[in-house]
Design an enzyme around this catalytic site. Structure first.
Site, PDB file in Angstrom:
ATOM      1  N   LYS A 174       4.863  -9.995  20.161  1.00  0.00           N
ATOM      2  CA  LYS A 174       5.615 -10.086  21.252  1.00  0.00           C
ATOM      3  C   LYS A 174       4.860  -9.518  22.569  1.00  0.00           C
ATOM      4  CE  LYS A 174      10.164  -7.630  19.162  1.00  0.00           C
ATOM      5  NZ  LYS A 174      10.525  -6.661  19.244  1.00  0.00           N
ATOM      6  N   ARG A 206       9.970   0.091   5.525  1.00  0.00           N
ATOM      7  CA  ARG A 206       8.343  -0.025   6.179  1.00  0.00           C
ATOM      8  C   ARG A 206       7.755  -0.483   4.891  1.00  0.00           C
ATOM      9  NH1 ARG A 206       7.050   2.948  11.040  1.00  0.00           N
ATOM     10  NH2 ARG A 206       8.703   1.705  12.247  1.00  0.00           N
ATOM     11  N   ARG A 252      14.122   5.508   6.446  1.00  0.00           N
ATOM     12  CA  ARG A 252      14.817   5.930   7.662  1.00  0.00           C
ATOM     13  C   ARG A 252      16.027   6.151   7.911  1.00  0.00           C
ATOM     14  NH1 ARG A 252      16.284   2.524  10.108  1.00  0.00           N
ATOM     15  NH2 ARG A 252      14.878   1.877  12.455  1.00  0.00           N
ATOM     16  N   GLU A 302       0.777  -1.143   0.260  1.00  0.00           N
ATOM     17  CA  GLU A 302       0.048   0.211   0.515  1.00  0.00           C
ATOM     18  C   GLU A 302       1.018   1.171  -0.434  1.00  0.00           C
ATOM     19  OE1 GLU A 302      -3.287   2.931   0.100  1.00  0.00           O
ATOM     20  OE2 GLU A 302      -3.143   0.805  -0.161  1.00  0.00           O
ATOM     21  N   GLU A 333      17.529  -3.147   7.464  1.00  0.00           N
ATOM     22  CA  GLU A 333      15.957  -3.701   7.686  1.00  0.00           C
ATOM     23  C   GLU A 333      14.652  -3.660   7.646  1.00  0.00           C
ATOM     24  OE1 GLU A 333      14.207  -4.639  12.660  1.00  0.00           O
ATOM     25  OE2 GLU A 333      13.506  -2.481  11.899  1.00  0.00           O
ATOM     26  N   SER A 382       4.709  -7.272  24.001  1.00  0.00           N
ATOM     27  CA  SER A 382       3.970  -6.185  24.488  1.00  0.00           C
ATOM     28  C   SER A 382       2.802  -6.003  23.753  1.00  0.00           C
ATOM     29  CB  SER A 382       4.921  -4.992  24.085  1.00  0.00           C
ATOM     30  OG  SER A 382       5.092  -5.603  22.431  1.00  0.00           O
ATOM     31  N   THR A 417       2.799   2.653  16.207  1.00  0.00           N
ATOM     32  CA  THR A 417       3.262   3.756  16.144  1.00  0.00           C
ATOM     33  C   THR A 417       3.229   4.443  17.020  1.00  0.00           C
ATOM     34  OG1 THR A 417       2.743   4.232  13.411  1.00  0.00           O
ATOM     35  CG2 THR A 417       2.936   6.265  15.138  1.00  0.00           C
TER      36      THR A 417
END
Length: 267
Positions: free
Chosen positions: A113, A78, A46, A41, A140, A115, A153
């Site tokens: 994970k 990403r 970065r 999409e 990555e 989290s 985010t």
């Protein structure tokens, strides 16, 4: 490490991110130009800031002069997908590319994970041409859905605010939201084919309209004005119906008309 050396170290990573953004965005455009559904999409990238690199090196007890050897995410790409099913398609695209080599993969989609974080991570080696010659670096690539990216985010911002000491009540809410996002992605998967069909039809219509308008523009220099007005009126009439089949027929007829004028021009 001397401060002035950081720029020389990070330049190849910046180049890698710039090149990969161009390549992946061009791939999305190729899907669109062919009237096909793109599993990607959107793409962003970065290079870690110096302070982020130093913070991570300190956290992992990495010596400054070993950072390039031991950090895999100095450069990051990403890729955001609409559906969970698209993630596997994107990973296959990356594995089959000849301009990069997959080094490692981590599946946090099926192995979430604690989290609540979910994403698919790939480390690839990618060669860049620098002033000093070819340098192969690691990048990555994170692949996730729109919903996963929203959660990640927000979680990242909260981690930054609380300096890794997030209050339990916020952590619990994030965990519940992560569970809700799994349900959301699963629900979206049930209507994936209908959404893809709708988006494909929209893209096909966009491409057809673009070609038709280009043809009409070209006819301004060679066609009879009265006929050109009729062609334009017919286009607007069909466009308002939103009937893709009518638009296809009009596109084909217009191609024949344009070709006829070109033949006359060379006789």
């Amino acid at each position: 490490m001397e401060i002035q050396l950081w720029k020389d170290i990070l330049n190849p990573y910046e180049l890698a991110v710039e090149e990969l953004l161009v390549k992946f965005n061009h791939l999305i455009k190729e899907y669109q130009d062919r009237g096909m559904y793109s599993p990607m999409e959107q793409v962003c990238g970065r290079v870690k800031s110096i302070s982020s690199i130093l913070d991570k090196a300190q956290k992992k007890n990495i010596e400054v002069d070993k950072i390039e050897e031991q950090l895999d995410d100095i450069a990051g790409i990403r890729i955001i997908c609409q559906f969970v099913e698209d993630i596997e398609k994107v990973t296959e695209l990356i594995r089959n590319r000849s301009d990069m080599q997959v080094v490692t993969e981590k599946d946090y989609i099926n192995h979430m994970k604690s989290s609540g974080y979910r994403s698919y991570h790939m480390i690839v080696s990618y060669p860049v041409e620098t002033f000093s010659g070819t340098k192969t670096i690691r990048v990555e690539i994170q692949i996730r859905t729109l919903a996963m990216n929203f959660w990640s985010t927000i979680e990242h911002s909260l981690q930054y605010k609380y300096k890794q000491h997030m209050p339990d009540h916020i952590r619990e809410k994030l965990s519940r939201v992560a569970d809700a996002i799994i349900v959301l992605d699963n629900e979206m998967s049930t209507v994936r084919s209908e959404i893809m069909d709708a988006q494909n039809s929209c893209q096909i219509q966009t491409n057809l309209v673009k070609d038709i308008l280009n043809n009409i523009q070209n006819l301004y220099t060679i066609a009879n004005k009265r006929e050109l007005v009729k062609i334009q009126d017919e286009f607007y009439r069909i466009y308002e119906t939103k009937d893709l089949e009518q638009l296809r027929r009009f596109h084909s007829d217009l191609d024949n008309i344009t070709e006829g004028y070109h033949v006359q021009a060379f006789e």
